[in-house]
Enzyme design. Sequence first.
Site, PDB file in Angstrom:
ATOM      1  N   ASP A  75       0.354  -8.357   2.872  1.00 57.60           N
ATOM      2  CA  ASP A  75      -1.017  -8.164   3.343  1.00 57.60           C
ATOM      3  C   ASP A  75      -1.924  -8.980   2.428  1.00 57.60           C
ATOM      4  OD1 ASP A  75      -3.529  -7.352   4.040  1.00 57.60           O
ATOM      5  OD2 ASP A  75      -3.195  -5.213   3.688  1.00 57.60           O
TER       6      ASP A  75
ATOM      7  N   ASN B  81      -5.010  -9.722   3.043  1.00 58.43           N
ATOM      8  CA  ASN B  81      -6.419  -9.341   3.185  1.00 58.43           C
ATOM      9  C   ASN B  81      -7.309 -10.573   3.329  1.00 58.43           C
ATOM     10  OD1 ASN B  81      -6.956  -6.522   3.398  1.00 58.43           O
ATOM     11  ND2 ASN B  81      -6.220  -6.234   1.315  1.00 58.43           N
TER      12      ASN B  81
ATOM     13  N   TYR C  91       0.138  -7.738  -2.165  1.00 61.30           N
ATOM     14  CA  TYR C  91      -0.939  -6.975  -1.534  1.00 61.30           C
ATOM     15  C   TYR C  91      -2.235  -7.421  -2.187  1.00 61.30           C
ATOM     16  CZ  TYR C  91      -3.727  -2.919  -0.065  1.00 61.30           C
ATOM     17  OH  TYR C  91      -4.694  -2.100   0.471  1.00 61.30           O
TER      18      TYR C  91
ATOM     19  N   GLU D  80       0.834  -1.200   0.000  1.00 59.28           N
ATOM     20  CA  GLU D  80       0.000   0.000   0.000  1.00 59.28           C
ATOM     21  C   GLU D  80       0.874   1.257   0.000  1.00 59.28           C
ATOM     22  OE1 GLU D  80      -4.222   1.534   1.930  1.00 59.28           O
ATOM     23  OE2 GLU D  80      -3.285  -0.271   2.742  1.00 59.28           O
TER      24      GLU D  80
ATOM     25  N   ASP E  71      -2.322   1.588  10.103  1.00 56.77           N
ATOM     26  CA  ASP E  71      -3.250   0.749  10.852  1.00 56.77           C
ATOM     27  C   ASP E  71      -2.760  -0.700  10.945  1.00 56.77           C
ATOM     28  OD1 ASP E  71      -3.640   0.565   8.118  1.00 56.77           O
ATOM     29  OD2 ASP E  71      -5.763   1.074   8.178  1.00 56.77           O
TER      30      ASP E  71
END
Length: 257
Positions: free
Chosen positions: A146, A148, A105, A34, A246
């Site tokens: 990540d 997700n 990602y 990101e 985050d």
Amino acid sequence: MKIATYNVNGVNGRLPVLLRWLEEAQPDVVCLQELKAPQEKFPLEAIQNAGYHALWHGQKSWNGVAILSKEAPKERRRGLEGEEEDLQSRYLEAKIGELIIGCLYLPNGNPYPGPKFDYKLRWMERLKAHAELLITSGKPVILAGDFNVIPEEKDVYKPERWVNDALFRTEVRESFQELQDQGWTDALRECYPDEIIYTFWDYFRNAYQRNAGLRIDHFLLSPAMKDRLKKVVVDSHVRGWEKTSDHAPVWIQIADS
């Protein structure tokens, strides 16, 4: 060897946090996600001054991945085959010494149902196809980033609230399990089979302070790397820093071959 993954959530906006953590943790390799920066806006000089070489696949908006390494990495691939019109910057692969590392990602996929969720499932199919080629090569490989994906109920605070979220949908969890079934080892679960450990806390509702988090940042190890795994650490304190991501950085310690 210390290898990390960190969804930095804006590499330029969070650069002071990233540099502070690099100085503190001193990882040998870092996979970033990101970036939120086009290719020409990547902060290469600052990264080099911190002691790292860099490869990056930048993109404005929400995407972009990078690999930082104290040893110069050799690029192997950017992007996944199978969908020519997909121009999102979500996969970057490099060789560092003997190690092949894929920084990824994975799409968020929300809202469910919808085209973003369908794209997520297609992207996972392409990832599985490439991952199978990597694992059948017998080479030492790590897929980090990540994803997700919330793999299990213990990987999310109050799972009943996530049943229709793309990160926790049955289709996504099953696809992630199919990926692991190729022979990949979830590094954190290898070291901590039962513990509740999160890597992400939303900015809202004091999620970090209440430890109302998710585990969506993962390391998958090929069989050649599994026996070299020594440690997995989530630097959760970084999530408490001012103007931070985050996500928290996650790192693994790998023994020399």
